[in-house]
Design an enzyme around this catalytic site. Structure first.
Site, mmCIF file in Angstrom:
data_model
loop_
_atom_site.group_PDB
_atom_site.id
_atom_site.type_symbol
_atom_site.label_atom_id
_atom_site.label_comp_id
_atom_site.label_asym_id
_atom_site.label_seq_id
_atom_site.Cartn_x
_atom_site.Cartn_y
_atom_site.Cartn_z
ATOM 1 N N ALA A 264 0.851 -1.193 0.000
ATOM 2 C CA ALA A 264 0.000 0.000 0.000
ATOM 3 C C ALA A 264 0.886 1.242 0.000
ATOM 4 O O ALA A 264 2.064 1.190 0.356
ATOM 5 C CB ALA A 264 -0.922 0.002 1.219
ATOM 6 N N SER A 265 0.279 2.354 -0.416
ATOM 7 C CA SER A 265 1.026 3.607 -0.456
ATOM 8 C C SER A 265 0.139 4.747 0.025
ATOM 9 O O SER A 265 -1.058 4.795 -0.277
ATOM 10 C CB SER A 265 1.513 3.892 -1.887
ATOM 11 O OG SER A 265 2.310 5.050 -1.919
ATOM 12 N N LYS A 284 6.508 -0.655 7.336
ATOM 13 C CA LYS A 284 5.919 0.658 7.058
ATOM 14 C C LYS A 284 7.044 1.689 7.112
ATOM 15 O O LYS A 284 7.625 1.923 8.168
ATOM 16 C CB LYS A 284 4.828 1.008 8.074
ATOM 17 C CG LYS A 284 4.128 2.330 7.743
ATOM 18 C CD LYS A 284 2.844 2.513 8.537
ATOM 19 C CE LYS A 284 3.087 3.092 9.889
ATOM 20 N NZ LYS A 284 1.836 3.467 10.586
ATOM 21 N N ASP A 378 -8.611 5.366 15.404
ATOM 22 C CA ASP A 378 -8.860 5.188 13.969
ATOM 23 C C ASP A 378 -9.285 3.753 13.686
ATOM 24 O O ASP A 378 -8.799 3.111 12.755
ATOM 25 C CB ASP A 378 -7.608 5.548 13.163
ATOM 26 C CG ASP A 378 -7.909 5.786 11.681
ATOM 27 O OD1 ASP A 378 -9.097 6.022 11.344
ATOM 28 O OD2 ASP A 378 -6.976 5.738 10.854
#
Length: 523
Positions: A264-265, A284, A378
């Site tokens: 992912a980006s 990450k 979150d």
């Protein structure tokens, strides 16, 4: 589990009439039946025990399905070694339990023979078993790297070149599964002078590890000296872990990180699948061009929080590179991906029993965080990750915070569609903000839809605060689940349940479902 009508004398198991969850589960059952058959036909002493069939099945169920995919059926007795080591590891005094043995790895004679590398005869005067998990093409290639010794043929007086494959050993460890375990074991083997040529690492469903290494570098075939050398290094690691400063123990040397594919980006960083000392990990990494004081502060906070937590339903922290510009956080790799991707990209769905299992996993993880005064801030489906055992874990602590002494916090954070109204309004909030988000996640699991999909995130936020907007609960939802949803997203945070209560409610619903169904022992 339901037995077939034509069940064999070996006690083989069959899948129940409903289709298996995955291809891997079917393969696991096939391998179990084959290992059981071989051990009984070989009249292995353990196989005579009346409880053996169930004990062996329990062993396969403790381990991920890929264990069955990797195991070498020609060495069925190795499964019993693994079972024994895992049993020994239950006692802290035995940890790590380990086994050392010499193994024979020979390449196939040619690419067209079709023969197994393990069916070939080993060299003269040396008969050893193959590795427990078979040998990969890389390992077979390594077997060709041989030393040639000039020897005198006594009969002919002619010098001939005799090929001696290098000694290779298999070392199997079992202990309690903990952060950086695999890297510690690989460093241990390096200290003994061993080169790891193949590694198989497994975590059991109940918190133990089974790590199998095929190594070279030990010049002798006998294993007692090697066993003694490993025992000495184990003692050093134990002494080191008792005295090392906790601030340094998580620091990772970037040279040991290998990046594979980008998963992912984001605007501030990228997520990669990779390896750290042979262990599959997620990395990450923060983008150097976006680094500023605030981002470095966020990064330090995330590392601080992840170092504090250790729970089976929270993504496991491995370590971090904390020296700019190489700022990255390394965690266990969650091969099942995110719940969000499963629901919205793969268009998967959860039937009620599976939904409750996922919800219980999340609730347990969140309860643990709250007990440690950590507010996630979150919580959403994208931050819920699934491992190879289908266990769901809470991840991504980029905006998580340790709760202030006052018990309340301020400042907007998180993602609008899942955000509690008090957070959207910049009002003081506490851990109950996470309970609101959990309610939205539960609805997402139930429907497979994006919350307020017909609104923009900002429109959804305004609706939640000003109009009391909430997702629509489907008509046929289990009444107790519908009631829990309503309680989780109450406008007044004090009316929302704690996660300890949420977990108990979910467990009770799950128990009622089981009692309402016919009793069937699952394969």
């Amino acid at each position: 589990m339901v037995m077939g009508d034509n069940e064999s004398s070996c006690g083989s198991r069959e899948l129940e009439s409903s289709p298996p969850n995955t291809r891997l589960q079917r393969k696991k059952l096939e391998v179990y039946n084959e290992v059981l058959r071989r051990l009984k036909e070989a009249h292995h002493p353990d196989a005579h025990d009346s409880a053996f069939d169930d004990q062996l099945w329990a062993h396969f169920n403790r381990l991920p399905a890929r264990y069955a995919m990797d195991v070498n059926l020609e060495r069925a007795e190795d499964v019993l070694t693994h079972k024994r080591l895992l049993h020994l590891a239950r006692d802290p005094a035995n940890r790590p339990a380990f086994e050392v043995r010499l193994v024979q790895v020979l390449p196939a004679s040619d690419g067209n023979s079709g023969d197994s590398v393990h069916s070939r005869s080993p060299r003269r005067g040396s008969v050893h078993p193959p590795p427990a998990f078979g040998s990969s093409p890389n390992l077979e290639a390594l077997a060709l790297e041989v030393s040639k010794s000039e020897v005198q043929d006594g009969d002919s007086g002619v010098n001939t070149s005799t090929i001696f494959p290098r000694p290779m050993h298999e070392i199997t460890f079992s202990t309690d599964d903990k952060p950086k375990l695999l890297s510690q074991l690989t460093c241990l083997l390096a200290e003994v002078g061993l080169n790891i040529q193949e590694a198989h690492a497994f975590s059991t469903a109940d918190g133990y590890s089974l790590d199998v290494f095929v190594v070279d570098g030990w010049p002798f075939e006998e294993v007692e000296q090697l066993r003694t050398a490993i025992e000495k290094e184990v003692l050093k690691i134990e002494q080191l872990s008792c005295h090392i400063d906790g601030t340094d123990v998580w620091e990772i040397d970037p040279q040991y990180l290998k990046f594979e594919s980008k998963v992912a980006s984001g605007s501030y960083g990228d997520l990669y699948k990779g390896t750290y000392c042979s262990q599959e990990v997620a990395i990450k990494i923060l983008k150097a061009e976006r680094l500023n004081t605030e981002l470095q502060k966020e990064f330090a906070q995330e590392v601080y929080i992840m170092r504090k937590v250790r729970h089976k339903n929270v993504v496991q922290f491995i370590g971090a590179c904390t020296r700019p510009p190489n700022l990255c956080i390394v965690t266990e790799y969650m091969s099942g991906g995110s719940v969000y991707d499963y629901l919205h990209k793969q268009k998967g769905s959860f039937k009620l029993p599976a939904l409750l299992k996922v919800a219980i996993d999340v609730s347990k993880g969140m309860n643990y965080l709250h007990q440690n005064n950590i507010i996630h801030r979150d919580l959403k489906a994208a931050n819920l990750l699934m491992d190879e055992n289908e266990v769901v874990k809470v991840g991504d602590f980029g905006v998580a915070r340790v709760k202030a002494q006052t018990g309340v916090m301020t400042a907007e954070t998180g993602t609008y569609r899942w955000m509690a109204p008090e957070v959207i309004e910049h009002k003081p909030y506490d851990h109950k903000a996470d309970v609101f988000s959990f309610g939205v996640v539960l609805w997402e699991l139930l429907t497979g839809k994006l919350p307020y999909e017909y609104l923009t995130p900002l429109q959804a936020a305004v609706g939640v605060v000003q109009k009391g907007l909430r997702p629509t609960i489907p008509k046929h939802t289990h009444p107790k689940l519908a009631e829990l949803l309503e309680r989780c997203w109450q406008q007044d945070p004090t009316l929302r349940p704690d996660f300890s209560e949420v977990t108990e409610i979910l467990k009770q619903i799950s128990k009622e479902l089981i009692l309402a169904q016919p009793s069937v022992k699952s394969a």
